[in-house]
Design a protein around this motif. Sequence first.
Motif, short mmCIF file in Angstrom:
data_model
loop_
_atom_site.label_atom_id
_atom_site.label_comp_id
_atom_site.label_asym_id
_atom_site.label_seq_id
_atom_site.Cartn_x
_atom_site.Cartn_y
_atom_site.Cartn_z
N LEU A 203 0.83 -1.20 0.00
CA LEU A 203 0.00 0.00 0.00
C LEU A 203 0.86 1.25 0.00
O LEU A 203 0.57 2.24 -0.70
CB LEU A 203 -0.93 -0.01 1.22
CG LEU A 203 -2.12 -0.97 1.19
CD1 LEU A 203 -2.89 -0.92 2.51
CD2 LEU A 203 -3.06 -0.62 0.03
N ALA A 204 1.94 1.22 0.78
CA ALA A 204 2.84 2.37 0.83
C ALA A 204 3.50 2.61 -0.53
O ALA A 204 3.61 3.75 -1.00
CB ALA A 204 3.90 2.17 1.91
N LEU A 205 3.95 1.53 -1.18
CA LEU A 205 4.58 1.66 -2.50
C LEU A 205 3.59 2.18 -3.53
O LEU A 205 3.93 3.01 -4.38
CB LEU A 205 5.15 0.31 -2.94
CG LEU A 205 6.37 -0.19 -2.16
CD1 LEU A 205 6.74 -1.59 -2.60
CD2 LEU A 205 7.55 0.77 -2.36
N MET A 206 2.34 1.68 -3.45
CA MET A 206 1.31 2.16 -4.38
C MET A 206 1.02 3.64 -4.16
O MET A 206 0.83 4.40 -5.11
CB MET A 206 0.04 1.33 -4.23
CG MET A 206 0.17 -0.10 -4.74
SD MET A 206 -1.28 -1.12 -4.39
CE MET A 206 -2.54 -0.26 -5.32
N ALA A 207 0.99 4.05 -2.90
CA ALA A 207 0.74 5.47 -2.59
C ALA A 207 1.87 6.34 -3.12
O ALA A 207 1.63 7.41 -3.70
CB ALA A 207 0.60 5.66 -1.08
N LEU A 208 3.12 5.88 -2.96
CA LEU A 208 4.26 6.63 -3.48
C LEU A 208 4.22 6.72 -5.00
O LEU A 208 4.52 7.77 -5.57
CB LEU A 208 5.57 5.96 -3.02
CG LEU A 208 5.95 6.15 -1.55
CD1 LEU A 208 7.17 5.30 -1.21
CD2 LEU A 208 6.22 7.62 -1.26
#
Length: 239
Positions: A14-19
């Motif tokens: 989720l963090a990578l997708m947000a970035l």
Amino acid sequence: MTGIRHPWLHRIMLALMALACLFLLAQFWFFAQVIWYQYKTPARTPIMQEQLDILRDKRPDAELQYRWVDYDRISASLKRAVIAAEDANFMQHGGIEWEAIRKAWDYNRQQREDGSSRVRGGSTITQQLAKNLFLSGTRSYLRKAQEMILAYMIEHVMDKERILELYLNVAEWGNGIFGAEAAARHYFGTSAAQLSSAQAARLAAMLPNPRYYDQHRNTRYLNGRTATLQQRMRMVDIP
């Protein structure tokens, strides 16, 4: 173990997708700005604002010297001199000169090993315009990567004449001095349209370190570089 791992993996994804989404949004914003500058005159760039803040720390009423002039009101000699000095292959490349970047990297590494503070840039005029219009003067790999992406955007949207027009109008030429018109008036008391070939070569020679040469206008290096550029600019094609 699987039950412990999965929540962390899910959060990381989720963090990578947000970035990734933030990165794409930033690029869309930059691309919209590139399109805007295809037609509009920049009032002030981030680097101009940085310098104005520095000047006002010392003198609260300080102002920048900056006046936009259209492409046909800039001396052809200055256009030739700047291309000769900063980007000899400006008319041919698509925004980035990878071989120039490699040579600059090797040169700077050797200078560091020798204990020298001299550095050489491998940026094209398009890359420098990207930095001047959108980014800051700070050095980092992230800023350099963004500069390269912007260079490709600029080359995709603008023709060479517009790129050079923008660059000559926002380039820094001294302490609080931005653009060809302000530089011509500051150093020679004339307009950008009336610059002679010698004056144009002198301004182009100052570009790598304009604040220093604003205070040191008659160094041996600057005089020699000016003479070299006067010879080279005769062979330069301009948009």
